[in-house]
Design a protein around this motif. Sequence first.
Motif, PDB file in Angstrom:
ATOM      1  N   ASN A 221      24.935 -36.989 103.609  1.00  0.00           N
ATOM      2  CA  ASN A 221      25.243 -35.728 103.529  1.00  0.00           C
ATOM      3  C   ASN A 221      26.132 -35.313 102.190  1.00  0.00           C
ATOM      4  N   GLN A 222      27.366 -36.235 101.961  1.00  0.00           N
ATOM      5  CA  GLN A 222      28.114 -35.856 100.610  1.00  0.00           C
ATOM      6  C   GLN A 222      27.197 -35.796  99.519  1.00  0.00           C
ATOM      7  N   THR A 223      26.365 -36.749  99.442  1.00  0.00           N
ATOM      8  CA  THR A 223      25.521 -36.692  98.312  1.00  0.00           C
ATOM      9  C   THR A 223      24.757 -35.338  98.046  1.00  0.00           C
ATOM     10  N   LEU A 224      24.016 -35.135  99.334  1.00  0.00           N
ATOM     11  CA  LEU A 224      23.431 -33.597  99.319  1.00  0.00           C
ATOM     12  C   LEU A 224      24.256 -32.647  98.890  1.00  0.00           C
ATOM     13  N   LEU A 225      25.306 -32.437  99.390  1.00  0.00           N
ATOM     14  CA  LEU A 225      26.244 -31.118  99.056  1.00  0.00           C
ATOM     15  C   LEU A 225      26.946 -31.547  97.779  1.00  0.00           C
ATOM     16  N   ASN A 226      27.373 -32.475  97.108  1.00  0.00           N
ATOM     17  CA  ASN A 226      28.016 -32.604  96.034  1.00  0.00           C
ATOM     18  C   ASN A 226      27.188 -32.899  94.915  1.00  0.00           C
ATOM     19  N   ASP A 227      26.262 -33.959  94.972  1.00  0.00           N
ATOM     20  CA  ASP A 227      25.345 -34.275  93.771  1.00  0.00           C
ATOM     21  C   ASP A 227      24.347 -33.455  93.793  1.00  0.00           C
ATOM     22  N   GLY A 237      29.590 -29.790 107.981  1.00  0.00           N
ATOM     23  CA  GLY A 237      29.520 -30.292 109.627  1.00  0.00           C
ATOM     24  C   GLY A 237      28.311 -30.539 110.130  1.00  0.00           C
ATOM     25  N   TYR A 238      28.140 -31.147 111.292  1.00  0.00           N
ATOM     26  CA  TYR A 238      26.801 -31.423 111.992  1.00  0.00           C
ATOM     27  C   TYR A 238      27.178 -31.551 113.362  1.00  0.00           C
ATOM     28  N   GLN A 335      33.721 -24.624 111.413  1.00  0.00           N
ATOM     29  CA  GLN A 335      34.760 -25.181 110.431  1.00  0.00           C
ATOM     30  C   GLN A 335      34.542 -26.508 110.112  1.00  0.00           C
ATOM     31  N   TYR A 336      34.496 -27.209 111.269  1.00  0.00           N
ATOM     32  CA  TYR A 336      34.604 -28.682 111.161  1.00  0.00           C
ATOM     33  C   TYR A 336      33.590 -29.447 110.293  1.00  0.00           C
ATOM     34  N   THR A 337      34.072 -30.086 109.402  1.00  0.00           N
ATOM     35  CA  THR A 337      33.209 -30.662 108.489  1.00  0.00           C
ATOM     36  C   THR A 337      32.704 -32.131 108.709  1.00  0.00           C
ATOM     37  N   GLY A 338      32.926 -32.507 110.046  1.00  0.00           N
ATOM     38  CA  GLY A 338      32.505 -33.904 110.423  1.00  0.00           C
ATOM     39  C   GLY A 338      31.587 -33.448 111.443  1.00  0.00           C
ATOM     40  N   LEU A 339      31.241 -34.858 112.415  1.00  0.00           N
ATOM     41  CA  LEU A 339      30.209 -34.588 113.637  1.00  0.00           C
ATOM     42  C   LEU A 339      30.920 -34.228 114.876  1.00  0.00           C
ATOM     43  N   VAL A 340      30.195 -33.306 115.346  1.00  0.00           N
ATOM     44  CA  VAL A 340      30.715 -32.937 116.861  1.00  0.00           C
ATOM     45  C   VAL A 340      29.493 -33.246 117.597  1.00  0.00           C
ATOM     46  N   ILE A 341      29.665 -34.114 118.773  1.00  0.00           N
ATOM     47  CA  ILE A 341      28.773 -34.274 119.704  1.00  0.00           C
ATOM     48  C   ILE A 341      29.258 -33.699 121.084  1.00  0.00           C
TER      49      ILE A 341
END
Length: 445
Positions: A221-227, A237-238, A335-341
Amino acid sequence: MNTIKVYYLDSASSFLKELIGNRLRDYLQGEKVPFLYEKATIGALKRSPRFQYVFKNHLPEDEEFIIVLLALIPHLLPDFFTEIIADFLQEGGELPEFGGIKGNHHRGIIPTGETALFVLSGKDLEKRSRMAQLLSSDSWLVKNNILSLEPVPETEPRCSGRLVLNEEASEYLLTGKISRPKFSLEFGAEFLATEQSWDDLVLNPHTVNQIREIEIWLRHNQTLLNDWGMKNKLKPGYRALFHGPPGTGKTMTAMLIGKYTQREVYRVDLSKIVSKYVGETEKNLSKIFDKGQNKDWILFFDEADAIFGKRTNVKDAHDKYANQEVAYLLQKIEQYTGLVILASNLKSNIDEAFTRRIHTIIYFPKPTPEERVQIWKRTFPAQVKFEPDLDLEEISLNYELTGANIVNVVHKVCLELLSRNTVMLSNELLIENIKKEYLKEGKMI
């Protein structure tokens, strides 16, 4: 300890002592000492690994960094400010312009916003006004949860509040690590970990494929968002919904995702979160989301129906506040940038407003007879031997058990074998314990 001494006790304290001394000489003795400091010293401190970790690899302005040092120094040297002021007020007296307060336990001076304004600006009103913006609620330090001003009564100046360095920031600067938060009434989330591997978990192939989608997001995800420049097009988030009968591997899957993507998993205990008092549920949830933000935590809400359930028509004040809690959750989750299950026994119990915001919905069915055979074989320890009349395939076909049920049965059977000083398992003993598991859950064979 040597690294800490070099960076903080020596460089930081010497730098601040000279800076404050110059300010006091100018203010009390009329010496026009320019507000200058060694750029190389402050630059080296700002770029040190520990400060860069706290600053999230951002290079703060010099004034922002000085404010953080002011908040940090009492954690290192309790008498730091007392000694400096005593050198200039040798006959005693007070210096209200310096700010600072006494704590309930700390016997030295604890710096306030007024301390920061004095050190950075002295009598320069225009500069004091600019420096006060560094302590406002929308400043970089406050928005990134590095430092804040302690609230004061409305009748008192806002900057008379104590400079509060984030607890995790101060711990990391002092020790080089951050302790896991303890599960308590104050923090209603429990750290989860497992020694098991994916080989120990038998799941439906379709379920496995969907879980792989989550792992792909976590890894790339970080590569997709930033690079790849998608940061302005995709929400952070997811969110995933695990649903299915109890004991089918939902919690274990969450732990294994964390284990194999090097992320900590926290199970939110809704019994400690949900409160009958207005606003308390939101407050409790906020603590967890705020602590997990930017740490790559996986937040696992077991039995999520209790708080993510369907909203009701407003008939009274209780319904109104319950719906407000749901609306607040929607906001925090987005707003949460991580994974919520979210985990639920029934998908239909979850509010549609949540399901619309969920990236993937994964069903965990009860295992098929073929899958149950695999679970039986993988769960029994190697020491256990089967008598000739014991047929695991027949057992799997005749008794519909979940993975958790099978683990319970194997646990009881193994203890029974140990008590009998044997490793040979009979068909009768296994069926006897399967029947006990059925009765425990109120089921008839």
